[in-house]
Design a protein around this motif. Structure first.
Motif, short mmCIF file in Angstrom:
data_model
loop_
_atom_site.label_atom_id
_atom_site.label_comp_id
_atom_site.label_asym_id
_atom_site.label_seq_id
_atom_site.Cartn_x
_atom_site.Cartn_y
_atom_site.Cartn_z
N ASP A 56 0.80 -1.22 0.00
CA ASP A 56 0.00 0.00 0.00
C ASP A 56 0.84 1.27 0.00
O ASP A 56 0.35 2.34 0.35
CB ASP A 56 -0.94 0.02 1.21
N GLU A 57 2.11 1.17 -0.42
CA GLU A 57 2.96 2.35 -0.46
C GLU A 57 2.93 2.96 -1.86
O GLU A 57 3.08 2.25 -2.86
CB GLU A 57 4.39 1.99 -0.06
N VAL A 58 2.77 4.28 -1.93
CA VAL A 58 2.60 4.97 -3.21
C VAL A 58 3.94 5.50 -3.72
O VAL A 58 4.70 6.12 -2.97
CB VAL A 58 1.60 6.13 -3.08
N ILE A 59 4.19 5.27 -5.00
CA ILE A 59 5.34 5.85 -5.70
C ILE A 59 4.78 6.62 -6.88
O ILE A 59 4.00 6.09 -7.67
CB ILE A 59 6.33 4.76 -6.14
N SER A 60 5.17 7.89 -7.03
CA SER A 60 4.47 8.79 -7.93
C SER A 60 4.70 8.53 -9.41
O SER A 60 3.80 8.72 -10.23
CB SER A 60 4.84 10.24 -7.61
N GLY A 61 5.91 8.12 -9.81
CA GLY A 61 6.18 7.96 -11.23
C GLY A 61 7.35 7.06 -11.51
O GLY A 61 7.96 6.47 -10.60
N GLN A 62 7.71 6.96 -12.80
CA GLN A 62 8.76 6.05 -13.23
C GLN A 62 10.11 6.38 -12.59
O GLN A 62 10.86 5.48 -12.24
CB GLN A 62 8.90 6.10 -14.76
N SER A 63 10.44 7.66 -12.47
CA SER A 63 11.73 8.03 -11.91
C SER A 63 11.88 7.53 -10.48
O SER A 63 12.90 6.93 -10.11
CB SER A 63 11.91 9.55 -11.97
N ASP A 64 10.83 7.74 -9.65
CA ASP A 64 10.87 7.29 -8.27
C ASP A 64 10.80 5.77 -8.19
O ASP A 64 11.39 5.16 -7.30
CB ASP A 64 9.73 7.91 -7.47
N LEU A 65 10.07 5.16 -9.13
CA LEU A 65 9.99 3.70 -9.13
C LEU A 65 11.35 3.09 -9.43
O LEU A 65 11.75 2.09 -8.82
CB LEU A 65 8.96 3.21 -10.16
N ARG A 66 12.08 3.69 -10.36
CA ARG A 66 13.43 3.18 -10.65
C ARG A 66 14.33 3.33 -9.42
O ARG A 66 15.13 2.44 -9.13
CB ARG A 66 14.03 3.93 -11.84
N SER A 67 14.20 4.45 -8.70
CA SER A 67 15.00 4.63 -7.49
C SER A 67 14.67 3.56 -6.45
O SER A 67 15.56 3.02 -5.79
CB SER A 67 14.75 6.03 -6.90
N PHE A 68 13.37 3.25 -6.32
CA PHE A 68 12.94 2.20 -5.40
C PHE A 68 13.56 0.87 -5.79
O PHE A 68 14.08 0.13 -4.95
CB PHE A 68 11.41 2.11 -5.43
#
Length: 271
Positions: free
Chosen positions: A59-71
């Motif tokens: 249930d944790e939100v990641i806003s977009g592709q850039s932040d998803l890649r960092s994750f």
């Protein structure tokens, strides 16, 4: 790009990265021998909510592709660059700046942007920084003293940044081989309302063209949006490249720069 995976699968994919178990997307190529899914596989297997955000760990939100890649990189580390850019060619030769010129790509920002002038100055600086951080040989220099007479006729700068009113594009640029009268970056007001495409990333894309880089989606691997064959590959195909339109089978929706984009810049201009 629209992903219709279940929440459970997104949580499982994130957990799989932590323990080294592959969760490939439907139709994706198998992961490498490490058992860790590639970023592309992870992104395709991660649930995307109705507002465009990604959900990880349940249930944790990641806003977009850039932040998803960092994750992703926090879990498994950066991917080895296996993809990158293509450079425009003219009569079979790379369309690029000389070593001396690429280190001093001067530009002005027209005061005709009015109340948006400072915003354009900031977005240009951020877009330029994407390439400058990739290669120390690249340096875009804003000459503010030329802003009041910022046209292609101003010989105190290499190129101008000017406003335009059009429904044909958000922004457009030029190649190093373009004649002097065409060496400008033109920006429409729609740059301020382009959703996940930030002005900085849009101008980063356009500045990629000024360095000689072509649209990545003209490669046959994209399966669409073919332009021509006047280019040379610097590295293998990258569907997430800043130079790849998302609507042309791209795997990134925000025109963010990838590690492979940086590797391509180094391949052309040096580190």
């Amino acid at each position: 790009m629209h992903i219709t995976r279940t929440l459970a699968l997104a949580a499982t994919a994130a957990a799989a990265l932590a323990v080294g178990t592959a969760i490939p997307a439907a139709g994706a190529t198998p992961p490498d021998d490490s058992g860790v899914p590639s970023y592309q596989e992870f992104a395709a297997s991660t649930y995307r909510d109705i507002d465009g955000s990604y959900l990880v760990n349940g249930d944790e939100v990641i806003s977009g592709q850039s932040d998803l890649r960092s994750f992703y990189e926090q879990l498994v580390g950066p991917e080895t660059p296996t993809d990158g850019l293509i450079v425009n060619t003219v009569n079979g030769a790379d369309d690029k700046w000389s070593a001396a010129q690429v280190g001093s790509l001067t530009y002005c920002v027209s005061t005709k942007f009015g109340t948006r002038h400072a915003d354009v100055v900031s977005a240009m600086a951020s877009g330029a920084a994407l390439w400058e951080s990739a290669s120390s040989k690249i340096d875009f220099v804003h000459v503010s003293s030329a802003d009041g007479q910022c046209t292609t006729r101003n010989k105190s700068v290499v190129f101008s940044v000017e406003p335009v009113q059009t429904s044909q594009y958000i922004a457009r640029a030029f190649f190093p081989s373009s004649p002097n009268r065409q060496q400008n970056v033109l920006i429409d007001d729609s740059i301020w309302s382009s959703g996940s495409w930030t002005p900085a990333n849009i101008l980063g894309h356009e500045l990629g063209h000024t360095l000689g880089f072509r649209h990545e989606h003209t490669r046959p691997e994209s399966g669409t949006c073919f332009e021509d064959n006047n280019w040379r590959p610097l590295t293998p195909y990258d569907s997430a490249s800043i130079m790849h339109y998302p609507q042309c089978n791209g795997s990134s929706d925000d025109l963010s720069m990838t590690n492979s984009d940086r590797a391509g810049a180094v391949a052309l201009y040096g580190s």
